[in-house]
Design a protein around this motif. Structure first.
Motif, PDB file in Angstrom:
ATOM      1  N   ARG A  33       0.834  -1.189   0.000  1.00  0.00           N
ATOM      2  CA  ARG A  33       0.000   0.000   0.000  1.00  0.00           C
ATOM      3  C   ARG A  33       0.871   1.243   0.000  1.00  0.00           C
ATOM      4  O   ARG A  33       1.861   1.328   0.710  1.00  0.00           O
ATOM      5  CB  ARG A  33      -0.898   0.001   1.229  1.00  0.00           C
ATOM      6  N   ILE A  34       0.480   2.241  -0.796  1.00  0.00           N
ATOM      7  CA  ILE A  34       1.160   3.534  -0.836  1.00  0.00           C
ATOM      8  C   ILE A  34       0.172   4.599  -0.387  1.00  0.00           C
ATOM      9  O   ILE A  34      -0.925   4.715  -0.941  1.00  0.00           O
ATOM     10  CB  ILE A  34       1.676   3.850  -2.254  1.00  0.00           C
ATOM     11  N   ARG A  35       0.563   5.368   0.627  1.00  0.00           N
ATOM     12  CA  ARG A  35      -0.271   6.461   1.126  1.00  0.00           C
ATOM     13  C   ARG A  35       0.365   7.778   0.705  1.00  0.00           C
ATOM     14  O   ARG A  35       1.557   7.990   0.925  1.00  0.00           O
ATOM     15  CB  ARG A  35      -0.403   6.396   2.646  1.00  0.00           C
ATOM     16  N   VAL A  36      -0.455   8.658   0.134  1.00  0.00           N
ATOM     17  CA  VAL A  36       0.043   9.916  -0.391  1.00  0.00           C
ATOM     18  C   VAL A  36      -0.724  11.068   0.237  1.00  0.00           C
ATOM     19  O   VAL A  36      -1.955  11.009   0.373  1.00  0.00           O
ATOM     20  CB  VAL A  36      -0.107   9.972  -1.928  1.00  0.00           C
ATOM     21  N   THR A  37      -0.013  12.115   0.637  1.00  0.00           N
ATOM     22  CA  THR A  37      -0.640  13.353   1.097  1.00  0.00           C
ATOM     23  C   THR A  37      -0.093  14.501   0.276  1.00  0.00           C
ATOM     24  O   THR A  37       1.052  14.466  -0.194  1.00  0.00           O
ATOM     25  CB  THR A  37      -0.358  13.615   2.591  1.00  0.00           C
ATOM     26  N   ALA A  38      -0.923  15.539   0.095  1.00  0.00           N
ATOM     27  CA  ALA A  38      -0.514  16.711  -0.677  1.00  0.00           C
ATOM     28  C   ALA A  38      -1.215  17.933  -0.109  1.00  0.00           C
ATOM     29  O   ALA A  38      -2.362  17.851   0.348  1.00  0.00           O
ATOM     30  CB  ALA A  38      -0.858  16.526  -2.153  1.00  0.00           C
ATOM     31  N   SER A  39      -0.543  19.092  -0.126  1.00  0.00           N
ATOM     32  CA  SER A  39      -1.145  20.304   0.417  1.00  0.00           C
ATOM     33  C   SER A  39      -0.458  21.545  -0.109  1.00  0.00           C
ATOM     34  O   SER A  39       0.717  21.513  -0.511  1.00  0.00           O
ATOM     35  CB  SER A  39      -1.070  20.295   1.955  1.00  0.00           C
ATOM     36  N   PHE A  53       3.777  24.184  -2.316  1.00  0.00           N
ATOM     37  CA  PHE A  53       3.111  22.897  -2.508  1.00  0.00           C
ATOM     38  C   PHE A  53       4.028  21.792  -1.982  1.00  0.00           C
ATOM     39  O   PHE A  53       5.211  21.744  -2.330  1.00  0.00           O
ATOM     40  CB  PHE A  53       2.806  22.658  -3.980  1.00  0.00           C
ATOM     41  N   SER A  54       3.487  20.920  -1.145  1.00  0.00           N
ATOM     42  CA  SER A  54       4.271  19.831  -0.557  1.00  0.00           C
ATOM     43  C   SER A  54       3.537  18.517  -0.745  1.00  0.00           C
ATOM     44  O   SER A  54       2.300  18.468  -0.774  1.00  0.00           O
ATOM     45  CB  SER A  54       4.499  20.077   0.942  1.00  0.00           C
ATOM     46  N   TRP A  55       4.305  17.433  -0.860  1.00  0.00           N
ATOM     47  CA  TRP A  55       3.719  16.105  -0.957  1.00  0.00           C
ATOM     48  C   TRP A  55       4.603  15.100  -0.223  1.00  0.00           C
ATOM     49  O   TRP A  55       5.789  15.320  -0.018  1.00  0.00           O
ATOM     50  CB  TRP A  55       3.521  15.684  -2.406  1.00  0.00           C
ATOM     51  N   ASN A  56       3.987  13.998   0.166  1.00  0.00           N
ATOM     52  CA  ASN A  56       4.725  12.936   0.851  1.00  0.00           C
ATOM     53  C   ASN A  56       4.042  11.605   0.577  1.00  0.00           C
ATOM     54  O   ASN A  56       2.805  11.497   0.652  1.00  0.00           O
ATOM     55  CB  ASN A  56       4.790  13.190   2.355  1.00  0.00           C
ATOM     56  N   ALA A  57       4.821  10.605   0.246  1.00  0.00           N
ATOM     57  CA  ALA A  57       4.293   9.266  -0.016  1.00  0.00           C
ATOM     58  C   ALA A  57       5.043   8.264   0.849  1.00  0.00           C
ATOM     59  O   ALA A  57       6.271   8.331   0.973  1.00  0.00           O
ATOM     60  CB  ALA A  57       4.434   8.910  -1.491  1.00  0.00           C
ATOM     61  N   THR A  58       4.311   7.355   1.459  1.00  0.00           N
ATOM     62  CA  THR A  58       4.925   6.317   2.279  1.00  0.00           C
ATOM     63  C   THR A  58       4.703   4.960   1.635  1.00  0.00           C
ATOM     64  O   THR A  58       3.688   4.715   0.994  1.00  0.00           O
ATOM     65  CB  THR A  58       4.336   6.323   3.703  1.00  0.00           C
ATOM     66  N   GLY A  59       5.647   4.070   1.823  1.00  0.00           N
ATOM     67  CA  GLY A  59       5.612   2.755   1.198  1.00  0.00           C
ATOM     68  C   GLY A  59       6.816   2.596   0.283  1.00  0.00           C
ATOM     69  O   GLY A  59       7.753   3.403   0.292  1.00  0.00           O
ATOM     70  N   GLN A  60       6.792   1.569  -0.514  1.00  0.00           N
ATOM     71  CA  GLN A  60       7.902   1.302  -1.445  1.00  0.00           C
ATOM     72  C   GLN A  60       7.698   2.145  -2.699  1.00  0.00           C
ATOM     73  O   GLN A  60       7.234   1.673  -3.739  1.00  0.00           O
ATOM     74  CB  GLN A  60       7.934  -0.192  -1.779  1.00  0.00           C
ATOM     75  N   VAL A  61       8.036   3.459  -2.608  1.00  0.00           N
ATOM     76  CA  VAL A  61       7.744   4.415  -3.673  1.00  0.00           C
ATOM     77  C   VAL A  61       8.920   4.511  -4.650  1.00  0.00           C
ATOM     78  O   VAL A  61      10.073   4.671  -4.225  1.00  0.00           O
ATOM     79  CB  VAL A  61       7.445   5.809  -3.083  1.00  0.00           C
ATOM     80  N   GLY A  62       8.594   4.452  -5.951  1.00  0.00           N
ATOM     81  CA  GLY A  62       9.606   4.645  -6.973  1.00  0.00           C
ATOM     82  C   GLY A  62       9.707   6.100  -7.385  1.00  0.00           C
ATOM     83  O   GLY A  62      10.751   6.723  -7.261  1.00  0.00           O
TER      84      GLY A  62
END
Length: 367
Positions: A33-39, A53-62
């Motif tokens: 599972r990949i969880r993404v936030t953006a703001s 603008f900021s973003w962050n993704a958790t998990g095995q992200v490429g």
């Protein structure tokens, strides 16, 4: 290029198979599972002002594909980009995992107003009413403002923030924020009241407290912080008849609330009123709370502790060594107080109910 095409194909396949999950998240087995936030921060600006603008993704992200944000279209698992805004934006971040079948996405919205838009100001005290010695948090925030000042109880020198205050008197704070569109003010009020008077404190005893058979005994009581008691004055004696072991509750009333004391009289060879009358005289509402008043390990005594005209219960679970104050309400009960380490109901010698609905009920123990 190959990775981008593969990513696009995967995204289209996900859309076609309705695999987008709630919260802008996609889960495609067998990947993780990949969880993404953006703001956007701030997420509301005037045209010509900057935002990040900021973003962050958790998990095995490429990698992450970014759309709707000027000056950036891809990035790693996290990052930020500051730019000057000119129009409303709807940003999307879609991240692909380096494990096949895992993608996730998130959206963010930026509102851009005309440069002549006046500032929006919000201020508050929480709570808005306290007693002397207590604290309240003053918070302020603004949009479309470049600076803020204040008058009154709290000093403000930024466009947003919060601070804890503990004033000795009521106060008002007005925050004025200024931007290219002018100035806007907002006011918040804090009410500070004197500490409420203490609830009555009641003590009493029976003389004698043990009877070999049903009969009369003297009940003596005394109180402080009280104007009157249910047996007469704020102190005195009363000659009472007892046919079984029970507690006589003495209630005293004052500006700070209600105080009471339980005066126990034991009648030899007679069981307590709680064990004798549980099934007949006490509402079955206590059963809904998981309290079995008919149990041999449960003692109880009835009274109107908060003086609302409805029967309340003092309950002690001997096995669990727990005491409860159950306040009656329309034929049922709610647990208003629970204390641990009580061995028997006779150990509780008083119940204090402060004035108002927000005060904490206290129990007085003989130990």
């Amino acid at each position: 290029m190959k990775n981008a095409l593969a990513f696009a194909a995967l995204s289209l396949a996900a859309i076609a198979s309705n695999t987008f999950a709630a919260g802008n998240e996609i889960n495609l087995p067998p990947g993780g599972r990949i969880r993404v936030t953006a703001s956007f921060s701030p997420n509301a600006v005037l045209a010509g002002q900057s935002t990040t603008f900021s973003w962050n993704a958790t998990g095995q992200v490429g990698f992450c594909d970014i759309s709707g944000v000027p000056g950036i279209n891809f990035g790693g698992a996290s990052g930020s980009h500051t730019f000057t805004a000119s129009t409303n934006l709807q940003a999307n971040v879609t991240c692909e995992g380096n494990i096949d079948g895992a993608i996730g996405s998130a959206n963010a919205t930026l509102t851009v107003q005309n440069p002549n838009t006046p500032p929006v100001v919000n201020v508050s005290y929480s709570p808005a009413s306290i007693y002397v010695g207590q604290s309240s948090t003053f918070s302020w925030s603004s949009q479309y403002a470049s600076s803020c000042t204040s008058t009154g109880g709290v000093a403000v020198n930024s466009t947003a923030g919060s601070t804890s205050v503990s004033p000795g008197a009521s106060q008002s704070t007005t925050v004025t924020c200024t931007g290219t569109g002018g100035s806007t003010s907002a006011t918040a009020n804090l009410t500070v009241s004197p500490q409420p008077p203490a609830p009555p404190y009641v003590t009493g005893y029976a003389s004698p407290s043990w009877l070999q058979a049903p009969g009369y005994t003297w009940i003596h009581w005394n109180s402080t912080n009280a104007n009157y008691c249910n047996l007469g004055g704020t102190w005195g004696s009363s000659y009472q008849y007892f046919s079984f072991t029970t507690a006589l509750w003495v209630y005293c009333y004052g500006p700070g609330g209600t105080g009471s004391t339980a005066i126990w009289v034991h009648v030899s060879n007679f069981i307590t009123s709680g064990e004798d009358k549980a099934a007949a005289d006490v509402a079955t509402g206590a059963d809904k709370l998981g309290i079995d008043l008919k149990s041999a390990t449960v003692q109880h005594s009835a009274g109107d502790f908060n003086q609302d005209g409805q029967e309340d219960l003092l309950v002690v679970d001997i096995a669990a060594r727990q005491a409860y104050v159950l306040l009656g309400k329309n034929g049922s009960y709610e647990i208003a107080k629970q204390i641990d380490g009580v061995d028997r109901i006779e150990d509780i010698t008083g119940i204090h109910v402060p004035a108002g609905k927000d005060g904490d009920i206290t129990l007085r123990l003989s130990r």
